[in-house]
Design an enzyme around this catalytic site. Structure first.
Site, PDB file in Angstrom:
ATOM      1  N   ALA A  81      43.316  25.209  45.960  1.00 17.13           N
ATOM      2  CA  ALA A  81      42.248  25.279  46.974  1.00 17.13           C
ATOM      3  C   ALA A  81      42.412  26.559  47.788  1.00 17.13           C
ATOM      4  O   ALA A  81      43.504  26.882  48.236  1.00 17.13           O
ATOM      5  CB  ALA A  81      42.310  24.061  47.888  1.00 17.13           C
ATOM      6  N   TYR A 148      42.393  38.672  51.933  1.00 17.11           N
ATOM      7  CA  TYR A 148      42.644  37.683  50.871  1.00 17.11           C
ATOM      8  C   TYR A 148      44.008  37.932  50.230  1.00 17.11           C
ATOM      9  O   TYR A 148      44.852  37.036  50.144  1.00 17.11           O
ATOM     10  CB  TYR A 148      41.523  37.789  49.833  1.00 17.11           C
ATOM     11  CG  TYR A 148      41.757  37.020  48.553  1.00 17.11           C
ATOM     12  CD1 TYR A 148      41.448  35.670  48.459  1.00 17.11           C
ATOM     13  CD2 TYR A 148      42.268  37.656  47.409  1.00 17.11           C
ATOM     14  CE1 TYR A 148      41.656  34.966  47.270  1.00 17.11           C
ATOM     15  CE2 TYR A 148      42.473  36.960  46.230  1.00 17.11           C
ATOM     16  CZ  TYR A 148      42.159  35.617  46.172  1.00 17.11           C
ATOM     17  OH  TYR A 148      42.365  34.931  44.994  1.00 17.11           O
ATOM     18  N   VAL A 208      26.479  47.570  35.827  1.00 19.68           N
ATOM     19  CA  VAL A 208      27.897  47.941  35.863  1.00 19.68           C
ATOM     20  C   VAL A 208      28.083  48.900  37.027  1.00 19.68           C
ATOM     21  O   VAL A 208      27.354  49.889  37.145  1.00 19.68           O
ATOM     22  CB  VAL A 208      28.317  48.609  34.531  1.00 19.68           C
ATOM     23  CG1 VAL A 208      29.686  49.259  34.653  1.00 19.68           C
ATOM     24  CG2 VAL A 208      28.308  47.587  33.415  1.00 19.68           C
TER      25      VAL A 208
END
Ligand SMILES: NC(=O)c1ccc[n+]([C@@H]2O[C@H](COP(=O)([O-])OP(=O)(O)OC[C@H]3O[C@@H](n4cnc5c(N)ncnc54)[C@H](O)[C@@H]3O)[C@@H](O)[C@H]2O)c1
Length: 311
Positions: A81, A148, A208
């Site tokens: 999680a 992160y 891209v």
């Protein structure tokens, strides 16, 4: 009594495949998910098993999690999680701290309290940052470039500290680019292959960012579930941090060539300028985990991509 394993983030992409692996191998599983980015559909097969229980809860909510530890006396936990979007971690650093670091701490302390010995943690290749020495080895100095990645690294350090202090069997798995069925193509920052598959199947052009020569170490979710399952259930696993990767680099141009074979009538690819923060090359060295588990990723990339697009 069959041991019970806890999987947080069970309704997610990697979580649902990992739950299925554990059930297939005869274990009992309690899955926890708050459905922030996961979906109940992902667990359709798992939920038909009498050995699976799903609990809708926030994995960082100690009040909700304590009774589960008390009741099930887990043998091990796979902690997946997380707040999974790097751009969201920039926008919401406090939430990133709570979901990606504080939750790991809460769960690790519950593990210690209730003698859940093994904690397998979903870390990320993002901890390496733009580390110039490729392939990335676990001994490299991490250089996180986002909230992160920083939280993933901090969680690793904390868990390994608990391993040294209290004997928690912490196994931190640094996933590289995972692909396969059930990956959500919903945002421009989702796994690139889930977006490509979605757009090729709908006959839409893909974009891209950059020249397409950037490379990634793509690993099939099937292999990741195998690594997760083995790291969680085997006796001979050693505390530490491990790359989960194939050791093969593939450029986006090579990826597109395979899609073109599968979708010969697709519209031409669009190219846009590279995105800030995107790493040019990412490649891991899988040797450490391979040596410990005597197992290496089985799914050849082109085959995995064909299967993804067939299903
Ligand atoms: N997919 C990749 O390529 C990749 C690469 C590196 C690391 N990871 C890590 O692997 C893990 C799984 O990622 P994924 O790709 O399956 O993403 P995902 O979004 O499909 O899965 C994450 C799951 O966690 C759940 N969740 C989030 N916060 C929660 C909370 N507080 N309580 C309970 N459930 C919560 C979500 O609802 C979701 O089901 C994450 O920790 C991610 O950071 C993934």
């Amino acid at each position: 009594m069959t041991p019970v394993f806890l999987v947080t983030g069970a309704a997610g992409f990697i979580g649902s495949h990992s739950v299925e692996w554990l059930l297939r191998h005869g274990w009992r599983v309690v899955g926890v998910d708050n459905l922030r980015t996961g979906r109940l559909d992902n667990l359709a097969d798992a939920r038909s098993s009498p050995n699976f229980t799903l609990v809708i809860a926030d994995a960082g909510d100690e009040t909700a999690m304590r009774p589960l530890f008390q009741q099930h006396r887990f043998t091990g936990m796979l902690h997946l999680a997380a707040l999974v979007s790097v751009p969201e971690s920039f926008r919401e650093p406090e939430l990133n701290y709570r979901l990606n670091l504080a939750t790991a701490d809460t769960l690790a302390r519950l593990c210690l309290e209730f003698e859940c010995k093994r904690l397998v943690f979903a870390s990320s290749a993002a901890v390496y940052g733009a580390n110039a020495a490729l392939p990335n080895r676990e001994s490299a100095l991490p250089q996180p470039l986002s909230p992160y990645a920083a939280a993933k690294l901090a969680a690793e350090v904390m868990l390994l500290g608990y391993a040294a202090s209290y004997g928690l069997e912490a196994v931190c798995l640094r996933y590289f680019n995972v692909y396969g069925p059930r990956q959500d193509p919903g945002s421009p920052y989702s796994g690139v292959l889930s977006i490509f598959t979605d757009r090729f199947q709908r006959g839409l052009p893909v974009t891209v960012y950059g020249d397409g020569e950037q490379t990634r170490d793509f690993i099939s979710v099937r292999d990741v579930a195998e690594y997760n399952g083995q790291a969680l259930t085997r006796q001979d696993v050693v505390v530490g941090r491990y790359n989960v990767c194939t050791g093969h680099a593939i450029s986006l141009k090579q990826v597109l060539a395979i899609y073109r074979e599968l979708f010969p009538n697709a519209p031409p690819t669009e190219f846009a300028s590279g995105r800030i923060g995107d790493i040019r090359h990412s490649l891991g060295d899988p040797a450490l985990l391979r040596e410990m588990l005597q197992f290496s990723a089985q799914t050849e990339f082109a085959q995995g991509l064909r299967e993804l697009n067939a299903g």
